[in-house]
Design a protein around this motif. Structure first.
Motif, PDB file in Angstrom:
ATOM      1  N   LYS A  43      50.576 -14.395 -39.462  1.00 41.83           N
ATOM      2  CA  LYS A  43      49.221 -14.132 -39.959  1.00 41.83           C
ATOM      3  C   LYS A  43      48.851 -12.660 -40.009  1.00 41.83           C
ATOM      4  O   LYS A  43      47.877 -12.288 -40.648  1.00 41.83           O
ATOM      5  N   TYR A  51      41.265 -12.722 -37.006  1.00 43.24           N
ATOM      6  CA  TYR A  51      41.911 -13.171 -38.238  1.00 43.24           C
ATOM      7  C   TYR A  51      40.859 -13.548 -39.272  1.00 43.24           C
ATOM      8  O   TYR A  51      39.941 -14.316 -39.005  1.00 43.24           O
ATOM      9  N   LEU A  52      41.000 -12.990 -40.470  1.00 42.92           N
ATOM     10  CA  LEU A  52      40.033 -13.204 -41.534  1.00 42.92           C
ATOM     11  C   LEU A  52      40.806 -13.712 -42.739  1.00 42.92           C
ATOM     12  O   LEU A  52      41.469 -12.939 -43.418  1.00 42.92           O
ATOM     13  N   SER A  53      40.745 -15.029 -42.965  1.00 46.66           N
ATOM     14  CA  SER A  53      41.569 -15.546 -44.055  1.00 46.66           C
ATOM     15  C   SER A  53      40.935 -15.192 -45.397  1.00 46.66           C
ATOM     16  O   SER A  53      39.735 -14.967 -45.496  1.00 46.66           O
ATOM     17  N   TYR A  54      41.780 -15.102 -46.421  1.00 41.76           N
ATOM     18  CA  TYR A  54      41.286 -14.777 -47.758  1.00 41.76           C
ATOM     19  C   TYR A  54      41.369 -16.024 -48.625  1.00 41.76           C
ATOM     20  O   TYR A  54      42.455 -16.562 -48.848  1.00 41.76           O
ATOM     21  N   LYS A  55      40.219 -16.486 -49.089  1.00 44.89           N
ATOM     22  CA  LYS A  55      40.138 -17.689 -49.936  1.00 44.89           C
ATOM     23  C   LYS A  55      40.921 -18.864 -49.355  1.00 44.89           C
ATOM     24  O   LYS A  55      41.492 -19.673 -50.095  1.00 44.89           O
ATOM     25  N   ILE A  57      43.755 -18.998 -48.173  1.00 41.72           N
ATOM     26  CA  ILE A  57      45.215 -18.996 -48.390  1.00 41.72           C
ATOM     27  C   ILE A  57      45.918 -18.745 -47.061  1.00 41.72           C
ATOM     28  O   ILE A  57      45.644 -17.750 -46.385  1.00 41.72           O
ATOM     29  N   PRO A  59      49.339 -17.948 -45.005  1.00 44.85           N
ATOM     30  CA  PRO A  59      50.717 -17.467 -45.190  1.00 44.85           C
ATOM     31  C   PRO A  59      51.725 -18.475 -44.649  1.00 44.85           C
ATOM     32  O   PRO A  59      51.440 -19.187 -43.691  1.00 44.85           O
TER      33      PRO A  59
END
Ligand code: FE2
Lengths: 151, 186
Positions: A43, A51-55, A57, A59
């Motif tokens: 991540k 942790y800042l997820s994008y849309k 998605i 990994p």
């Protein structure tokens, strides 16, 4: 061949880890703040609430396919934990819990690197345990098989 | 001094050429918020940090950014390695090929070469850290655009990793910025 078939690098790490307080390190209130080095590398950070997820998605999990790659992957993972915890410790040098976790990863990193170098060649140019100068040997990290062929 | 470690920070293994993404990804190397600017910016700023924490943080992040220069360069190289000059031309990489072949050179996505005006060093640690926070946010935005432009996991996974590192760097710089702002009243 270095390992028997079915070599489990995580089990290996557990066995070589010389820290007595491993259970303490990974089972207490503080330990809820961080993820394992495996998830950390996947991540891109060790701290859960950072942790800042994008849309949404996510990994992919990185899986090793050979023994060599399993060992290299463990080097990547422990090295990443050292990098990320290191930035935190730069600002919080007196956080003794995080420093203990950091020391544990440093110790595991050194052991994995040592084992990798003895069997597959140098990661640092100070590794000289061989009859010839192996430092220059392919693959280099940007080559397609640069010790990273497990994704 | 710096010592090389013969590995990447995050694995890159791109098996198929993709000239469209190759052209865009170059901004991560040579763009105004790219990794070369980041590594250089934090490295030179580390010399004017006022205390131990600042010196350590700036040099450690600069070092990590060099590893990101390596990741992006590796991605670009693997994306173009098997391409013919004809193919490069058809993806608007003809100009690039003329000057640099399939070598790695820091330009942005529209081909503008890297310039030292992308980096700042004011000698004032609070001002420099404000610059660094902005730079990390710009880098994050640029990785998000790149992520929007592909669905190939071989390209996506390293981009997601690099984007999250910008988030982390921003947080560290912000913490130090607020601390210095109170401490030194600069
Ligand atoms: Fe960064």
């Amino acid at each position: 061949m270095l390992f028997d078939n079915g070599f489990d690098v995580d089990l290996y790490m557990k066995n070589i880890s010389n820290l007595k307080n491993n259970d303490y390190l990974y089972n207490n209130d503080n330990s809820n703040k961080i993820v394992s080095d495996k998830i950390g590398l996947q991540k891109g950070n060790m701290f859960k609430d950072e942790y800042l997820s994008y849309k949404g998605i996510s990994p992919d999990i990185i899986e090793a396919k050979t023994e060599k790659d399993a060992l290299m992957l463990k080097i990547y993972e422990t090295c990443f934990a050292i990098t990320d915890l290191g930035l935190y410790l730069d600002l919080h040098p007196n956080d003794s819990y995080m420093y203990e976790v950091y020391q544990n990863y440093v110790s595991n990193f050194e052991k994995c690197k040592d084992m990798f170098e003895k069997n597959y060649g140098p990661i640092n140019n100070t590794f000289v345990d061989s009859s010839n100068y192996e430092w220059i040997k392919n693959p280099w990290p940007w080559d397609k098989d640069g010790g990273t062929k497990y994704v | 001094m710096f010592k090389y470690e013969k590995k990447l920070e995050y694995p890159v293994n791109i098996t198929k050429k993709n000239l469209e993404m190759a052209k865009y990804i170059l901004t991560g190397l040579g763009g105004s918020a790219g990794e070369l600017a980041a590594a250089t910016r934090y490295y030179i700023q580390s010399f004017s940090m006022p205390d131990e924490r600042g010196k350590a943080l700036l040099i450690d992040i600069a070092t990590e950014e060099l590893a990101h220069v390596e990741i992006i360069s590796t991605m670009f190289r693997q994306l173009v390695k098997d391409a013919t000059p004809e193919e490069l031309k058809s993806y608007n990489l003809g100009d690039y090929y003329t000057e640099h072949g399939k070598g790695v050179y820091p330009v942005n996505a529209s081909g503008m070469p890297f310039t030292a005006t992308y980096i700042q060093s004011t000698g004032n640690p609070v001002v420099d850290l404000a610059e660094d926070m902005a730079a990390e946010e710009k880098a994050r935005a640029s990785y998000e655009s790149l992520i929007d432009l592909t669905d190939n996991p071989e390209i996506l996974n390293p981009l997601l990793f690099l984007r999250q590192r910008e988030v982390v760097h921003y947080n560290r710089f912000k913490e130090l910025y607020e601390d210095y702002k109170n401490k030194y009243k600069l």
